[in-house]
Design a protein around this motif. Sequence first.
Motif, PDB file in Angstrom:
ATOM      1  N   LEU A 223       1.355   7.117   0.410  1.00 17.73           N
ATOM      2  CA  LEU A 223       2.029   8.319  -0.087  1.00 17.73           C
ATOM      3  C   LEU A 223       1.016   9.381  -0.490  1.00 17.73           C
ATOM      4  CD1 LEU A 223       4.645   9.742  -0.870  1.00 17.73           C
ATOM      5  CD2 LEU A 223       4.506   8.638  -3.106  1.00 17.73           C
ATOM      6  N   TYR A 224      -0.025   8.931  -1.217  1.00 19.88           N
ATOM      7  CA  TYR A 224      -1.067   9.881  -1.629  1.00 19.88           C
ATOM      8  C   TYR A 224      -1.755  10.497  -0.408  1.00 19.88           C
ATOM      9  CZ  TYR A 224      -0.584   7.888  -6.327  1.00 19.88           C
ATOM     10  OH  TYR A 224      -0.110   7.478  -7.542  1.00 19.88           O
ATOM     11  N   GLY A 225      -1.977   9.680   0.625  1.00 20.40           N
ATOM     12  CA  GLY A 225      -2.616  10.192   1.833  1.00 20.40           C
ATOM     13  C   GLY A 225      -1.772  11.253   2.514  1.00 20.40           C
ATOM     14  N   ILE A 226      -0.454  10.997   2.611  1.00 13.52           N
ATOM     15  CA  ILE A 226       0.454  11.962   3.234  1.00 13.52           C
ATOM     16  C   ILE A 226       0.487  13.249   2.427  1.00 13.52           C
ATOM     17  CG2 ILE A 226       2.867  12.428   3.803  1.00 13.52           C
ATOM     18  CD1 ILE A 226       3.153   9.415   4.420  1.00 13.52           C
ATOM     19  N   VAL A 227       0.571  13.098   1.109  1.00 14.90           N
ATOM     20  CA  VAL A 227       0.588  14.283   0.239  1.00 14.90           C
ATOM     21  C   VAL A 227      -0.714  15.067   0.388  1.00 14.90           C
ATOM     22  CG1 VAL A 227       0.602  15.066  -2.158  1.00 14.90           C
ATOM     23  CG2 VAL A 227       2.204  13.292  -1.409  1.00 14.90           C
ATOM     24  N   GLY A 228      -1.841  14.333   0.479  1.00 15.60           N
ATOM     25  CA  GLY A 228      -3.142  15.004   0.639  1.00 15.60           C
ATOM     26  C   GLY A 228      -3.208  15.815   1.920  1.00 15.60           C
ATOM     27  N   ILE A 229      -2.695  15.223   3.004  1.00 17.77           N
ATOM     28  CA  ILE A 229      -2.687  15.940   4.290  1.00 17.77           C
ATOM     29  C   ILE A 229      -1.823  17.192   4.198  1.00 17.77           C
ATOM     30  CG2 ILE A 229      -1.931  15.796   6.699  1.00 17.77           C
ATOM     31  CD1 ILE A 229      -2.700  12.806   6.590  1.00 17.77           C
ATOM     32  N   LEU A 230      -0.661  17.061   3.575  1.00 15.54           N
ATOM     33  CA  LEU A 230       0.233  18.216   3.418  1.00 15.54           C
ATOM     34  C   LEU A 230      -0.422  19.311   2.586  1.00 15.54           C
ATOM     35  CD1 LEU A 230       3.680  16.458   2.820  1.00 15.54           C
ATOM     36  CD2 LEU A 230       2.982  17.775   4.828  1.00 15.54           C
ATOM     37  N   VAL A 231      -1.112  18.907   1.535  1.00 18.66           N
ATOM     38  CA  VAL A 231      -1.791  19.887   0.684  1.00 18.66           C
ATOM     39  C   VAL A 231      -2.851  20.648   1.480  1.00 18.66           C
ATOM     40  CG1 VAL A 231      -3.393  20.157  -1.257  1.00 18.66           C
ATOM     41  CG2 VAL A 231      -1.377  18.701  -1.482  1.00 18.66           C
ATOM     42  N   VAL A 232      -3.627  19.918   2.296  1.00 16.66           N
ATOM     43  CA  VAL A 232      -4.671  20.560   3.108  1.00 16.66           C
ATOM     44  C   VAL A 232      -4.054  21.531   4.103  1.00 16.66           C
ATOM     45  CG1 VAL A 232      -6.434  20.165   4.863  1.00 16.66           C
ATOM     46  CG2 VAL A 232      -6.331  18.692   2.853  1.00 16.66           C
TER      47      VAL A 232
ATOM     48  N   ASN B 274       0.809  -1.226   0.000  1.00 15.16           N
ATOM     49  CA  ASN B 274       0.000   0.000   0.000  1.00 15.16           C
ATOM     50  C   ASN B 274       0.838   1.269   0.000  1.00 15.16           C
ATOM     51  OD1 ASN B 274      -2.993  -1.016   0.584  1.00 15.16           O
ATOM     52  ND2 ASN B 274      -1.599  -2.221   1.866  1.00 15.16           N
ATOM     53  N   GLN B 275       2.028   1.198  -0.594  1.00 18.99           N
ATOM     54  CA  GLN B 275       2.916   2.359  -0.604  1.00 18.99           C
ATOM     55  C   GLN B 275       2.286   3.571  -1.279  1.00 18.99           C
ATOM     56  OE1 GLN B 275       6.651   1.170  -2.314  1.00 18.99           O
ATOM     57  NE2 GLN B 275       7.520   0.577  -0.321  1.00 18.99           N
ATOM     58  N   LYS B 276       1.670   3.339  -2.424  1.00 22.65           N
ATOM     59  CA  LYS B 276       1.093   4.459  -3.174  1.00 22.65           C
ATOM     60  C   LYS B 276      -0.059   5.131  -2.422  1.00 22.65           C
ATOM     61  CE  LYS B 276       2.464   3.233  -7.866  1.00 22.65           C
ATOM     62  NZ  LYS B 276       1.990   2.931  -9.247  1.00 22.65           N
ATOM     63  N   PRO B 277      -1.053   4.353  -1.935  1.00 22.08           N
ATOM     64  CA  PRO B 277      -2.130   5.001  -1.171  1.00 22.08           C
ATOM     65  C   PRO B 277      -1.621   5.761   0.044  1.00 22.08           C
ATOM     66  CG  PRO B 277      -2.768   2.763  -1.773  1.00 22.08           C
ATOM     67  CD  PRO B 277      -1.323   2.909  -2.123  1.00 22.08           C
TER      68      PRO B 277
END
Length: 260
Positions: A56-65, A51-54
Motif C-alpha cells: 500500500l505504501y509503495g502504491i501511495v508513493g508512486i501516486l505521490v511521485v 505485506n499489505q502495508k508495504p
Amino acid sequence: MATYNKRGYKPKTKKEKEIEEEIEVGESTTAEVFESLDQGASRTEEWVEKNQKPILYGIVGILVVVLGYLAYTKFVVEPNEMEASTELSQAQENFTTALETTNTSVQDSLYQVALTGSNGKYGLLDIADNYGSTKAGNLAHYYAGMSYLEIKDYTKAIEHLQDFNADDMILAPLAKGAIGDAFMQLNQADEALGYYEKAAGMNPNDFTTPRFLLKAGVAAIELGQNDKAIKHLTKLKDSYADSDYAAQADLYLGKAQAGN
C-alpha cells in the motif's frame, strides 16, 4: 480353459495402447500443473496478506511521485516557459534590430541592449540565468553567443554557444560553426577546424553544410593540412555545386593542391 472374444471386439493395437498411455500421462501432468498453480496462488495470497502495508505504501508513493510531477509541470514548468518566452521575445527583437542595422557605429550598443536588456525588460543574459531550464532560456544562450561574436568578445561567445543545446536542423550547425568562427578569431585554427567539421556534418542541408565545408577547407589550408582541405572542398564542389560557396571552392582548392 477356453477363451473367446465378444462379437465385434477387436484387440487394441500397439499404437492405440501408446495413445492411451500418452493421454493418461497428459492427464496426470495437467493435474500436477493445476495443483502447482493452486499452491503458487496460495503462497502469493499469503505473501500479499503479510505485506499489505508495504504494498500500500509503495502504491501511495508512486501516486505521490506521479501527481507531484504533474503538478510541477502544470504549476511550475509551464508558467516558467511562458514567462521566459515573453521575456525572450523582446530580447530577440533587440537582437534582430542590431543585426539588421546599417549604422555600424551604434550596432555594438544595440547588441549590448539585447544582452543586458532595457526599460525593465530582461536581456539575453538574464533570461539564460533565470530561465536556464526552459526552451527560451536555452535559446537565449544561442542569441547571447551570437551577440558576443558580433561585438568581438570571442571567449564569451564560445561559452554561451557551448551552453546552447539543440538538434534543430539549422540552429545546431550554425551554433557549432559560430564557435569555429570565434576560435579562428582567437588564432586557434586547429580548434576552429574541428567545429567547422562538426557543423558541416550535422543535419546535412543546402544552407549550412556548404558554408562550413568551405570554412573547414580554409582552416585546413591555414594549418597546412592540405589533404583534408582538398577533401572538404572537393565535397563542396561535388555535392553542393549550386551553392554560392561552391564558386569560391576553386580558388582555395588550387591553394591546397599547390601546397601538396
